[in-house]
Design an enzyme around this catalytic site. Structure first.
Site, PDB file in Angstrom:
ATOM      1  N   SER A  90       0.825  -1.207   0.000  1.00 21.65           N
ATOM      2  CA  SER A  90       0.000   0.000   0.000  1.00 21.65           C
ATOM      3  C   SER A  90       0.860   1.258   0.000  1.00 21.65           C
ATOM      4  O   SER A  90       0.339   2.370   0.074  1.00 21.65           O
ATOM      5  CB  SER A  90      -0.888  -0.008   1.243  1.00 21.65           C
ATOM      6  N   THR A 191      -2.013   3.024   4.194  1.00 13.93           N
ATOM      7  CA  THR A 191      -1.041   4.119   4.143  1.00 13.93           C
ATOM      8  C   THR A 191      -0.220   4.199   5.413  1.00 13.93           C
ATOM      9  O   THR A 191      -0.742   3.969   6.500  1.00 13.93           O
ATOM     10  CB  THR A 191      -1.803   5.459   3.995  1.00 13.93           C
ATOM     11  N   THR A 209       1.958   6.878   0.457  1.00 15.47           N
ATOM     12  CA  THR A 209       1.024   5.825   0.064  1.00 15.47           C
ATOM     13  C   THR A 209       1.040   5.582  -1.443  1.00 15.47           C
ATOM     14  O   THR A 209       1.438   6.462  -2.217  1.00 15.47           O
ATOM     15  CB  THR A 209      -0.411   6.252   0.469  1.00 15.47           C
ATOM     16  N   ARG A 219      -6.389   9.556  -9.858  1.00 15.88           N
ATOM     17  CA  ARG A 219      -6.971   9.873  -8.550  1.00 15.88           C
ATOM     18  C   ARG A 219      -5.880  10.206  -7.525  1.00 15.88           C
ATOM     19  O   ARG A 219      -4.845   9.554  -7.445  1.00 15.88           O
ATOM     20  CB  ARG A 219      -7.790   8.674  -8.076  1.00 15.88           C
ATOM     21  N   THR A 242      -5.368   7.602   7.729  1.00 15.94           N
ATOM     22  CA  THR A 242      -5.366   6.498   6.775  1.00 15.94           C
ATOM     23  C   THR A 242      -6.816   6.097   6.546  1.00 15.94           C
ATOM     24  O   THR A 242      -7.693   6.428   7.339  1.00 15.94           O
ATOM     25  CB  THR A 242      -4.526   5.310   7.297  1.00 15.94           C
ATOM     26  N   GLY A 243      -7.048   5.399   5.460  1.00 12.94           N
ATOM     27  CA  GLY A 243      -8.415   5.010   5.129  1.00 12.94           C
ATOM     28  C   GLY A 243      -8.865   5.683   3.846  1.00 12.94           C
ATOM     29  O   GLY A 243      -8.029   6.098   3.041  1.00 12.94           O
TER      30      GLY A 243
HETATM   31  N1  ASP Z   1      -5.710   7.381   2.607  1.00  9.29           N
HETATM   32  C1  ASP Z   1      -5.209   6.712   1.434  1.00  9.29           C
HETATM   33  C2  ASP Z   1      -5.877   7.236   0.219  1.00  9.29           C
HETATM   34  O1  ASP Z   1      -7.038   7.546   0.266  1.00  9.29           O
HETATM   35  C3  ASP Z   1      -5.421   5.258   1.480  1.00  9.29           C
HETATM   36  C4  ASP Z   1      -4.746   4.546   2.611  1.00  9.29           C
HETATM   37  O2  ASP Z   1      -4.922   4.893   3.762  1.00  9.29           O
HETATM   38  O3  ASP Z   1      -4.010   3.610   2.330  1.00  9.29           O
HETATM   39  O4  ASP Z   1      -5.228   7.282  -0.807  1.00  9.29           O
END
Ligand code: ASP
Length: 330
Positions: A90, A191, A209, A219, A242-243
Site C-alpha cells: 500500500s 497508508t 502511500t 486519482r 489512513t483510510g
Molecule cells: N488514505 C489513502 C488514500 O485515500 C489510502 C490509505 O490509507 O491507504 O489514498
C-alpha cells in the site's frame, strides 16, 4: 448501532516489548512498559505510526531519535522503510496499482516550522516522501504532481525504477478477471502516516502511500494533502490519517485533530472528533474505514478509527508496541 465515546485510555496490546531501555531514564524508572508507551509520560522522544508495518518503520525512526537526531530526519527515514518494502503493498515499491495497472504514489512531509512539501500522482520513484522533502526544501512550492514531480525527482538524483512487482501484478490481474466490484468497494488501504517528537521537543510528520488499490487513473487521495492526510503545528501537535481519503479530505481531518488538541483535547479525543464528523455525514453504518493518529507536543499519543480493525504502532524509550485503536461505530 452503538456510538462509542472513549472514557479511558484502554489499550489492547498485540505487540511485544523490545529489549533495551534507551532513553528511559528521562521518564523515570518504576513504570511498566504499558505506562511508558501509552500513559501520561511526557517530554520524551516518541514515534507513532499507522498499521502493523509501522512497527518496522518506528524502529528506523527510533534509531535516529535515540541519537538525538531531529524529528524530520527520523520521520523521513522511518516511512522510507515501508516505501522500500515490497511486502507492504500500500506504500512505495510493490504498492498495488490503479485500475489501469499504474502504481502512482502520493506523499507529504511537514517540519517543526510548519514548512510542507508534497508530491502526488508520482510514478517511477519509490521514496515519494523524500521527493516531497526536496520539494519542501529546494523549491518555492509545496506540491508537485505527475510528470512534473517525476522530472523533479530525476533532477534531484532519485533513481527511477519500475515499482510494479510481480506480486502486485498478480493481485491486479486477479481483481480484473474477477470483475469484483465488491473488492473494489473494500477499497484496500494501509497508508503509513508517522509523527515524531525529538529530544529537543520538536515535531515532524509524514504520510506516504500508493493510495487506494484499483483507484481511477489520476486519482489523488488525502495522503499528500496538507491538513487532510497530515498536519503538524509544533506548538500543539501533529496528526495523520489512513483510510478512504475522500472522506478525510471533506472534513480536513488532520487539521481538525490538531485544532481540537489546540483547544485542549487529548490526542485520542481529538481523533474521535474527526471520525465523528465523518460518521455524521453518513446516514447509515459506514462500510469504509478512516482512522487518525495524533501526537501532542508533550509526547502524549492517541488514535481512533471509524470502524473496528485499525492498529497503530508507538515507540518510545526503546519499546515498540502495536496497539488496537478504539473505534466509533460498534
Ligand atoms: N488514505 C489513502 C488514500 O485515500 C489510502 C490509505 O490509507 O491507504 O489514498
Amino acid at each position: 448501532m452503538r456510538m462509542y465515546y472513549p472514557r479511558r485510555s484502554f489499550i489492547k496490546q498485540i505487540g511485544a516489548a523490545l529489549g533495551y531501555l534507551g532513553l528511559s531514564q528521562r521518564i523515570g524508572f518504576g513504570q511498566t512498559n504499558d505506562e511508558i508507551v501509552y500513559s501520561k509520560v511526557e517530554n520524551t522522544p516518541t514515534v507513532i505510526s499507522t498499521w502493523k508495518h509501522g512497527l518496522a518503520a518506528n524502529e528506523s525512526a527510533w534509531k535516529l531519535l535515540a541519537k538525538n537526531a531531529n524529528a524530520l530526519d527520523a520521520v523521513e527515514k522511518g516511512v522510507n522503510v515501508s516505501e522500500n518494502d515490497p511486502k507492504v503493498m500500500s506504500v512505495g515499491y510493490g504498492g498495488l496499482p490503479d485500475e489501469e495497472g499504474y502504481v502512482t504514489l502520493d506523499a507529504c512531509i511537514m517540519d517543526k516550522n510548519g514548512n510542507a512539501g508534497a508530491v502526488a500522482f508520482l510514478q517511477g520513484y519509490k521514496n515519494a516522501v523524500s521527493v516531497a522533502r526536496k520539494v519542501m526544501e529546494n523549491t518555492r512550492h509545496i506540491m508537485l504532481v505527475g510528470e512534473g514531480a517525476a522530472a523533479f525527482a530525476q533532477k534531484m538524483g532519485f533513481p527511477k525504477q519500475n515499482l510494479f512487482t510481480e506480486k502486485a501484478k498478480d493481485k491486479w490481474l486477479l481483481w480484473k478477471e474477477s470483475q469484483d466490484t465488491k473488492s473494489k468497494q473494500l477499497q484496500i488501504h494501509d497508508t503509513i502516516g508517522m509523527l515524531t517528537l525529538d529530544s529537543g521537543g520538536d515535531l515532524a510528520g509524514a504520510c506516504t502511500t500508493s493510495g487506494l488499490a484499483w483507484k481511477m487513473h489520476g486519482r489523488v487521495g488525502d495522503s499528500p494533502i496538507i491538513g487532510a492526510g497530515l498536519y503538524v503545528d509544533n506548538s500543539v501537535g501533529g496528526a495523520a490519517s489512513t483510510g478512504v481519503g475522500e472522506e478525510c479530505i471533506k472534513v480536513c481531518g488532520s487539521f481538525l485533530v490538531v485544532e481540537m488538541m489546540r483547544r485542549g483535547a487529548e490526542p485520542v479525543e481529538a481523533c474521535f472528533e474527526a471520525v465523528r464528523r465523518i460518521y455524521r455525514r453518513h446516514k447509515k453504518i459506514p462500510d469504509f474505514q478512516v482512522a487518525f493518529i495524533a501526537l501532542n507536543r508533550k509526547g502524549r499519543v492517541g488514535a481512533a478509527s471509524l470502524i473496528k480493525g485499525f492498529s497503530y504502532a508507538v515507540m518510545r524509550a526503546g519499546i515498540n508496541r502495536l496497539i488496537e485503536a478504539e473505534y466509533l461505530v460498534k
